[in-house]
Design a protein around this motif. Structure first.
Motif, short mmCIF file in Angstrom:
data_model
loop_
_atom_site.label_atom_id
_atom_site.label_comp_id
_atom_site.label_asym_id
_atom_site.label_seq_id
_atom_site.Cartn_x
_atom_site.Cartn_y
_atom_site.Cartn_z
N LEU A 5 0.83 -1.20 0.00
CA LEU A 5 0.00 0.00 0.00
C LEU A 5 0.87 1.26 0.00
O LEU A 5 0.54 2.25 -0.66
CB LEU A 5 -0.94 -0.01 1.20
N HIS A 6 1.96 1.20 0.74
CA HIS A 6 2.89 2.33 0.76
C HIS A 6 3.48 2.56 -0.63
O HIS A 6 3.57 3.71 -1.09
CB HIS A 6 4.01 2.03 1.77
N ALA A 7 3.84 1.49 -1.33
CA ALA A 7 4.42 1.61 -2.67
C ALA A 7 3.42 2.21 -3.65
O ALA A 7 3.79 2.95 -4.56
CB ALA A 7 4.88 0.25 -3.17
N ILE A 8 2.15 1.93 -3.45
CA ILE A 8 1.12 2.44 -4.36
C ILE A 8 0.76 3.90 -4.08
O ILE A 8 0.64 4.72 -4.99
CB ILE A 8 -0.16 1.57 -4.27
N HIS A 9 0.64 4.24 -2.79
CA HIS A 9 0.02 5.51 -2.45
C HIS A 9 0.98 6.60 -1.95
O HIS A 9 0.64 7.78 -2.03
CB HIS A 9 -1.04 5.28 -1.36
N ALA A 10 2.14 6.24 -1.44
CA ALA A 10 3.01 7.24 -0.80
C ALA A 10 3.54 8.25 -1.81
O ALA A 10 3.78 7.91 -2.98
CB ALA A 10 4.16 6.55 -0.09
#
Length: 403
Positions: A63-68
């Motif tokens: 999720l971090h890789a997608i949204h950060a």
């Protein structure tokens, strides 16, 4: 005692070499909880002074890789760095085993490659290079991992494979491991006695010569901390390894197995080296991920490790692609892009990064193992006078002095 309990005992007794009263710390993912609990119990039984655990979740990293935001991709929470640095002088068990090896299949490969807590990696690297903790890496079968290997979530079957290659079914697994590591150390001694200046790999798509440091020794996975505690850093392990000269690698090498790295996959890889540095990256899948890793920092395109593995090893004999670097790197010879180890170079653990680089040890925030050996690949030792002595012929160990 079942596979899980035997593996936990090996992790504590052989892996960390836990001493009475020593603190035991376990790092894992939520899916590894059954093995974590078994390791904790084995630690208490072995006399640990305290046992702690912390979990990291790759689903959250996805999720971090997608949204950060771009500038936050490689950020590391302060608490995680502090928790890692607090493991100095502890016994440390790092449990791996992807909850879902395809977790990042829909994530931009360049973002996936960057979405790692680099400060955590650097903290771990610092402890390793200073020989500042007694650590080991083990793997816990999960449904997702089993599905990736067998096409079905047969965790029991994967545990059986892990048991075979980690000698859990031996009458005395601990004794079997001590004998196995002694054999690997005999191979390392034979390489030291040969005083090679470089090692050349040849095979389909491969003609690569890697220069060796004159001060570096060949080692097994048995290491010794700065205070003299012996530990085995990988379970399983089938390799003998050294720290090569970061400035001397020439030629081209084909990656003989896919690289599975925390949900990202590289297949059909090929690297070309000039002057010790990767100057060309190719892959049929995952090329952008591999290219991003190679460009992570100034040292990421240079070599930090050279490891020789008999293709007839306990892992190699299974003929199974485990899709997990801990196992697949022990099926064939491999190299590592990025940080070099200090253990093979006497005195290097007390040097600064700059001093290590000055004597030829590579420095980087990454350490990525890629497989280059196998039944079609020869490894030849090159002597100072230019003569050559076979080490591995068609992937099998032939060097006199060890079998």
């Amino acid at each position: 005692m079942g596979h899980l309990e035997r593996y936990a005992e090996l992790a504590v007794v052989v892996g960390t070499g836990l001493r009475p009263g020593q603190r035991l710390v376990i790092r894992a993912e939520p899916e590894h909880a059954p093995l974590v609990r078994a390791v904790a119990e084995a630690g208490w039984r072995a006399g640990a002074g305290d046992v702690e655990c912390y979990y990291l979740d790759d689903h959250l990293r996805r999720l971090h890789a997608i949204h950060a935001a771009d500038e936050l991709l490689d950020r590391t929470p302060d608490w995680l760095v502090q928790a890692t640095r607090s493991t100095e002088e502890a016994a440390f068990v790092y449990v791996i085993g992807d909850a879902d090896p395809n977790l990042f299949h829909d994530v931009d490969p360049a973002r996936a490659a960057r979405a790692e807590p680099l400060a955590l990696t650097q903290a771990n690297r610092d402890l390793t290079l200073r020989l500042a903790r007694a650590w080991t890496v083990v793997a816990c079968p999960t449904e997702g991992w089993a599905r990736d290997v067998f096409g079905e979530a047969d965790v029991e079957r994967l545990w059986n494979e892990v048991a075979i290659v980690t000698r859990l079914d031996a009458p005395d697994p601990v004794a079997a491991w001590h004998a196995h590591v002694a054999m690997l150390e005999a191979r390392a001694a034979a390489l030291d006695a040969s005083a090679f200046v470089s090692v050349r790999f040849t095979g389909p798509g491969t003609d690569l010569e890697i220069g060796l440091l004159p001060t570096a020794r060949w080692k097994s996975a048995r290491s010794t901390t700065a205070w003299g505690q012996e530990h085995v850093v990988n379970l399983p392990t089938e390799e003998v390894f050294t720290t090569p000269d970061r400035t001397r690698a020439e030629g081209v090498v084909r990656l003989t197995a896919p690289v599975h790295w925390y949900g990202s996959v590289v297949e059909g890889g090929q690297l070309r080296f000039e002057g010790g540095r990767v100057v060309e990256v190719r892959a049929s899948a995952g090329e952008e991920f591999l290219r991003t890793k190679v460009g992570a920092d100034d040292g990421a395109a240079r070599l930090g490790e050279l490891a020789l593995v008999d293709a007839g090893s306990a892992v190699g004999r299974r003929g199974l692609l485990f899709r997990n670097l801990l196992f697949d790197e022990n099926a064939s010879s491999h190299i590592a892009l990025g940080a070099g180890y200090t253990a093979p170079v006497p005195g290097a653990s007390s040097l600064t990064d700059g001093e290590r680089v000055a004597i030829g040890i590579n420095s980087s925030a990454i350490h990525l193992d890629v497989m280059i050996g196998g039944p079609e690949v020869d490894a030849t030792g090159v002597c100072a006078d230019g003569s050559q002595i076979p080490i591995l012929v068609r992937g099998r160990w032939t060097l006199d002095g060890a079998t």
